[in-house]
Design a protein around this motif. Sequence first.
Motif, PDB file in Angstrom:
ATOM      1  N   GLY B  44       0.795  -1.226   0.000  1.00 22.99           N
ATOM      2  CA  GLY B  44       0.000   0.000   0.000  1.00 22.99           C
ATOM      3  C   GLY B  44       0.824   1.270   0.000  1.00 22.99           C
ATOM      4  O   GLY B  44       0.525   2.223  -0.741  1.00 22.99           O
ATOM      5  N   SER B  76      12.177  -7.709  11.757  1.00 17.39           N
ATOM      6  CA  SER B  76      11.580  -7.882  13.089  1.00 17.39           C
ATOM      7  C   SER B  76      12.092  -9.142  13.782  1.00 17.39           C
ATOM      8  O   SER B  76      12.099  -9.217  15.014  1.00 17.39           O
ATOM      9  CB  SER B  76      10.042  -7.891  13.020  1.00 17.39           C
ATOM     10  OG  SER B  76       9.560  -9.091  12.454  1.00 17.39           O
ATOM     11  N   ASN B  77      12.557 -10.138  13.006  1.00 17.22           N
ATOM     12  CA  ASN B  77      13.149 -11.311  13.661  1.00 17.22           C
ATOM     13  C   ASN B  77      14.442 -10.945  14.387  1.00 17.22           C
ATOM     14  O   ASN B  77      14.844 -11.634  15.330  1.00 17.22           O
ATOM     15  CB  ASN B  77      13.411 -12.430  12.643  1.00 17.22           C
ATOM     16  CG  ASN B  77      12.148 -13.233  12.322  1.00 17.22           C
ATOM     17  OD1 ASN B  77      11.219 -13.280  13.147  1.00 17.22           O
ATOM     18  ND2 ASN B  77      12.117 -13.862  11.166  1.00 17.22           N
ATOM     19  N   PRO B 136      -4.188  -5.249   2.288  1.00 14.50           N
ATOM     20  CA  PRO B 136      -4.454  -5.414   3.715  1.00 14.50           C
ATOM     21  C   PRO B 136      -3.595  -6.481   4.388  1.00 14.50           C
ATOM     22  O   PRO B 136      -3.760  -6.727   5.585  1.00 14.50           O
ATOM     23  CB  PRO B 136      -5.933  -5.839   3.741  1.00 14.50           C
ATOM     24  CG  PRO B 136      -6.085  -6.641   2.479  1.00 14.50           C
ATOM     25  CD  PRO B 136      -5.150  -6.010   1.465  1.00 14.50           C
ATOM     26  N   GLY B 137      -2.694  -7.093   3.626  1.00 16.68           N
ATOM     27  CA  GLY B 137      -1.898  -8.164   4.233  1.00 16.68           C
ATOM     28  C   GLY B 137      -2.781  -9.356   4.567  1.00 16.68           C
ATOM     29  O   GLY B 137      -3.735  -9.652   3.842  1.00 16.68           O
ATOM     30  N   ARG B 201      13.580 -17.101  12.035  1.00 15.06           N
ATOM     31  CA  ARG B 201      13.304 -16.839  13.457  1.00 15.06           C
ATOM     32  C   ARG B 201      13.885 -17.949  14.336  1.00 15.06           C
ATOM     33  O   ARG B 201      14.484 -17.679  15.383  1.00 15.06           O
ATOM     34  CB  ARG B 201      11.794 -16.707  13.693  1.00 15.06           C
ATOM     35  CG  ARG B 201      11.474 -16.408  15.151  1.00 15.06           C
ATOM     36  CD  ARG B 201      10.006 -16.140  15.366  1.00 15.06           C
ATOM     37  NE  ARG B 201       9.584 -14.890  14.745  1.00 15.06           N
ATOM     38  CZ  ARG B 201       8.325 -14.460  14.715  1.00 15.06           C
ATOM     39  NH1 ARG B 201       7.357 -15.192  15.267  1.00 15.06           N
ATOM     40  NH2 ARG B 201       8.019 -13.312  14.142  1.00 15.06           N
ATOM     41  N   SER B 332       5.977 -11.940  -0.036  1.00 11.41           N
ATOM     42  CA  SER B 332       7.070 -11.209   0.593  1.00 11.41           C
ATOM     43  C   SER B 332       6.833  -9.712   0.497  1.00 11.41           C
ATOM     44  O   SER B 332       6.048  -9.245  -0.337  1.00 11.41           O
ATOM     45  CB  SER B 332       8.398 -11.557  -0.085  1.00 11.41           C
ATOM     46  OG  SER B 332       8.483 -10.928  -1.348  1.00 11.41           O
ATOM     47  N   TYR B 367      16.186 -11.892   2.005  1.00  8.55           N
ATOM     48  CA  TYR B 367      17.377 -12.194   2.797  1.00  8.55           C
ATOM     49  C   TYR B 367      16.950 -12.764   4.145  1.00  8.55           C
ATOM     50  O   TYR B 367      16.004 -12.266   4.750  1.00  8.55           O
ATOM     51  CB  TYR B 367      18.189 -10.911   3.015  1.00  8.55           C
ATOM     52  CG  TYR B 367      18.821 -10.368   1.749  1.00  8.55           C
ATOM     53  CD1 TYR B 367      19.962 -10.962   1.225  1.00  8.55           C
ATOM     54  CD2 TYR B 367      18.272  -9.288   1.079  1.00  8.55           C
ATOM     55  CE1 TYR B 367      20.556 -10.478   0.064  1.00  8.55           C
ATOM     56  CE2 TYR B 367      18.868  -8.793  -0.089  1.00  8.55           C
ATOM     57  CZ  TYR B 367      20.010  -9.395  -0.581  1.00  8.55           C
ATOM     58  OH  TYR B 367      20.587  -8.921  -1.730  1.00  8.55           O
TER      59      TYR B 367
HETATM   60  C1  LIG Z   1       8.866 -12.210  10.751  1.00 11.64           C
HETATM   61  C2  LIG Z   1       8.720 -11.816   9.323  1.00 11.64           C
HETATM   62  C3  LIG Z   1       9.842 -11.559   8.544  1.00 11.64           C
HETATM   63  C4  LIG Z   1       9.714 -11.175   7.224  1.00 11.64           C
HETATM   64  N1  LIG Z   1      10.848 -10.931   6.501  1.00 11.64           N
HETATM   65  C5  LIG Z   1      10.743 -10.535   5.213  1.00 11.64           C
HETATM   66  C6  LIG Z   1      11.917 -10.210   4.469  1.00 11.64           C
HETATM   67  O1  LIG Z   1      13.053 -10.273   4.963  1.00 11.64           O
HETATM   68  N2  LIG Z   1      11.765  -9.808   3.177  1.00 11.64           N
HETATM   69  C7  LIG Z   1      10.541  -9.698   2.592  1.00 11.64           C
HETATM   70  O2  LIG Z   1      10.469  -9.303   1.433  1.00 11.64           O
HETATM   71  N3  LIG Z   1       9.406 -10.001   3.287  1.00 11.64           N
HETATM   72  C8  LIG Z   1       9.470 -10.421   4.564  1.00 11.64           C
HETATM   73  N4  LIG Z   1       8.323 -10.704   5.285  1.00 11.64           N
HETATM   74  C9  LIG Z   1       7.016 -10.678   4.595  1.00 11.64           C
HETATM   75  C10 LIG Z   1       6.408  -9.280   4.521  1.00 11.64           C
HETATM   76  O3  LIG Z   1       6.308  -8.707   5.800  1.00 11.64           O
HETATM   77  C11 LIG Z   1       5.018  -9.326   3.901  1.00 11.64           C
HETATM   78  O4  LIG Z   1       5.052 -10.124   2.747  1.00 11.64           O
HETATM   79  C12 LIG Z   1       4.550  -7.924   3.547  1.00 11.64           C
HETATM   80  O5  LIG Z   1       4.362  -7.179   4.722  1.00 11.64           O
HETATM   81  C13 LIG Z   1       3.272  -7.940   2.708  1.00 11.64           C
HETATM   82  O6  LIG Z   1       2.874  -6.635   2.394  1.00 11.64           O
HETATM   83  P1  LIG Z   1       1.309  -6.274   2.350  1.00 11.64           P
HETATM   84  O7  LIG Z   1       1.219  -4.862   1.866  1.00 11.64           O
HETATM   85  O8  LIG Z   1       0.576  -7.335   1.638  1.00 11.64           O
HETATM   86  O9  LIG Z   1       0.841  -6.373   3.867  1.00 11.64           O
HETATM   87  P2  LIG Z   1       1.368  -5.581   5.154  1.00 11.64           P
HETATM   88  O10 LIG Z   1       2.739  -5.093   4.961  1.00 11.64           O
HETATM   89  O11 LIG Z   1       1.061  -6.450   6.310  1.00 11.64           O
HETATM   90  O12 LIG Z   1       0.424  -4.298   5.209  1.00 11.64           O
HETATM   91  C14 LIG Z   1      -0.950  -4.387   5.453  1.00 11.64           C
HETATM   92  C15 LIG Z   1      -1.378  -3.137   6.184  1.00 11.64           C
HETATM   93  O13 LIG Z   1      -2.781  -2.952   6.050  1.00 11.64           O
HETATM   94  C16 LIG Z   1      -3.324  -2.497   7.268  1.00 11.64           C
HETATM   95  N5  LIG Z   1      -4.749  -2.855   7.223  1.00 11.64           N
HETATM   96  C17 LIG Z   1      -5.279  -4.085   6.998  1.00 11.64           C
HETATM   97  N6  LIG Z   1      -6.621  -4.024   6.944  1.00 11.64           N
HETATM   98  C18 LIG Z   1      -6.952  -2.724   7.137  1.00 11.64           C
HETATM   99  C19 LIG Z   1      -8.198  -2.030   7.191  1.00 11.64           C
HETATM  100  N7  LIG Z   1      -9.349  -2.680   7.027  1.00 11.64           N
HETATM  101  N8  LIG Z   1      -8.182  -0.697   7.412  1.00 11.64           N
HETATM  102  C20 LIG Z   1      -7.006  -0.020   7.595  1.00 11.64           C
HETATM  103  N9  LIG Z   1      -5.796  -0.635   7.544  1.00 11.64           N
HETATM  104  C21 LIG Z   1      -5.776  -1.963   7.322  1.00 11.64           C
HETATM  105  C22 LIG Z   1      -2.495  -3.210   8.325  1.00 11.64           C
HETATM  106  O14 LIG Z   1      -2.536  -2.513   9.546  1.00 11.64           O
HETATM  107  C23 LIG Z   1      -1.096  -3.209   7.684  1.00 11.64           C
HETATM  108  O15 LIG Z   1      -0.341  -2.084   8.058  1.00 11.64           O
HETATM  109  C24 LIG Z   1       8.429 -11.064   6.631  1.00 11.64           C
HETATM  110  C25 LIG Z   1       7.296 -11.326   7.401  1.00 11.64           C
HETATM  111  C26 LIG Z   1       7.424 -11.691   8.735  1.00 11.64           C
HETATM  112  C27 LIG Z   1       6.206 -11.935   9.544  1.00 11.64           C
END
Ligand SMILES: Cc1cc2nc3c(=O)[nH]c(=O)nc-3n(C[C@H](O)[C@H](O)[C@H](O)COP(=O)(O)OP(=O)(O)OC[C@H]3O[C@@H](n4cnc5c(N)ncnc54)[C@H](O)[C@@H]3O)c2cc1C
Lengths: 101, 425
Positions: B44, B76-77, B136-137, B201, B332, B367
């Motif tokens: 986003g 975060s890990n 929204p993840g 982790r 990712s 990574y």
């Molecule tokens: C421990 C860990 C380590 C990771 N390490 C890596 C790495 O090294 N490299 C890598 O590329 N990826 C890594 N990832 C994966 C990465 O974090 C996710 O793939 C990424 O965050 C996905 O992006 P996204 O935009 O889909 O969701 P997100 O980044 O989760 O963003 C979603 C956002 O939407 C908001 N939201 C959801 N619903 C609503 C709503 N209805 N109204 C308002 N806000 C809302 C949430 O609060 C959140 O901020 C890791 C994940 C974890 C858990």
Amino acid sequence: MKMFVPLAAACLLASAGAAHAADPNLGRNLAATCANCHGTNGNAVKGSGIDGLAGIPKDKTLQKLADFRSGDKPASIMHQIVKGYTDAQLDLIATYFAAQK
Amino acid sequence: MMLMKRRDFLKVGAAAGAMASLYGCAGGGKASGHVVVVGGGYGGATVAKYLRMWSEGGVQVTLIERNPTFISCPISNLVIGGQKTMEDITISYEGLRNKWGVRVIQDDVVAVDATKRTVSLKGGSALSYDRLVLSPGVDFMWDEIPGLKGAEAQSKVLHAWKAGPQTVALRKQLESMKDGGVYAISIPKAPYRCPPGPYERACLVANYFKQSKPKSKVVILDANEDVVSKKGLFTKAWSDLYKGIVEYRNNSEVKDVDVGSNTAVLEFDKFKADVLNIIPPHRAGDIAHKSGIKLVNNRWVDINWLSMESTSTPGIHVLGDAIFPAPTMPKSGHMANQHGKLAAAAILNMLSGQEPNPEPVVMNTCYSFVDSKNVIHVSSVHQYDAATRTVQPVKGAGGVSAARNELEGKIALGWAQNIWADMLT
Ligand SMILES: Cc1cc2nc3c(=O)[nH]c(=O)nc-3n(C[C@H](O)[C@H](O)[C@H](O)COP(=O)(O)OP(=O)(O)OC[C@H]3O[C@@H](n4cnc5c(N)ncnc54)[C@H](O)[C@@H]3O)c2cc1C
């Protein structure tokens, strides 16, 4: 309004002639796939230890990419990534970055 | 309910819009309109910035995010492992606001009306959009782990799979665990967010134990048949660095949890731990489900790969972890950022009456730290294939590190700095 008529006609011709004509922003879009590591428009964060690409002459970038591909220039990851793009795509990317400040 | 009309919000857009439709196919047409983005994470934030940057301010962008700041899952890990702090992974939305002119609203989107093209916010207001982007993840499927349905249970047995308060809480649980204790982490069946993340982790917790609590153990309860990502490199790290500390168990799906005794219930077995870290199965964020768009397996959003637009509902684009992935594509942050750019380019074309780019490309790099300094990567490049109408991994491209190394430890931190800047500043 008159001036728009030929343009509209040109539109029709263009879309009929080449359904898959290249996007005019193709270079920009392809270069953006590099920005996660090399910075928006090739401006890497200073001190991040990753090379910026903005303003680098096209030939220099293309040579570096060719050396990654052949293995002449050792790399941690670029030798794997460069193989995912066609020569035409790499040319567009290098051209785009050369024009960035 | 206060409905904000597009007209009111778009002070400068209207004239440009009329021009754009006339210049439609010329490629020079300036896009205009109002795009609402739900979720300020990896997908986003990226789409919001790139829409503003590439339209040179012509398109108005409102980003709605429930959290006050961005907190990164990547890195975060290292907070859980003790190398980094929350401050290191927290970034404000001021860059998007001030530098890029994105209107950032802290609120929760509770409903989408795809016919009227409006979204409703928990705070009571509603916004209309020309195009909507959902990033929204994920949200967790608590029904699959019944013992963890309640809020109290969830505050004791943590996932820490969304960076934030749970990241800090898991670190505290590890710090207060006695030496000789057992930490168990469960991994759901793929696809899940960040394939190598749970193994990373496990390494970083083992690294902490090795230094501070050497009699303690890390047990990985993996629902999958085998290590899902970077297998050779992770198993080598476990045997070289963490012999006697890390134990890997495949085909070990957690079906339930007994919170009182900190016990994971498997199909034929039970496992009691001192610190139990359960990553439940997940699916597209709840708002994707509420918006009525087409899902695959009732979990992930089905999208068109030329535009990231929902296959069922015009005007709604979906990014990141929430989508049904293309072949071999990981969930990712790196990939969500790439989706954001693909969508931004397509949306700008569509808002100026042009077709989306017919040949999009996305790529991934992940990574993983195996100790405080050594890192391993996996990479891939995915090109659009008209025959299968999806992006396909390019054969012969991508791969993993030859061996864990410290150089990539530095590059991994540089990657984080650059991707955060690419999204947020
Ligand atoms: C421990 C860990 C380590 C990771 N390490 C890596 C790495 O090294 N490299 C890598 O590329 N990826 C890594 N990832 C994966 C990465 O974090 C996710 O793939 C990424 O965050 C996905 O992006 P996204 O935009 O889909 O969701 P997100 O980044 O989760 O963003 C979603 C956002 O939407 C908001 N939201 C959801 N619903 C609503 C709503 N209805 N109204 C308002 N806000 C809302 C949430 O609060 C959140 O901020 C890791 C994940 C974890 C858990």
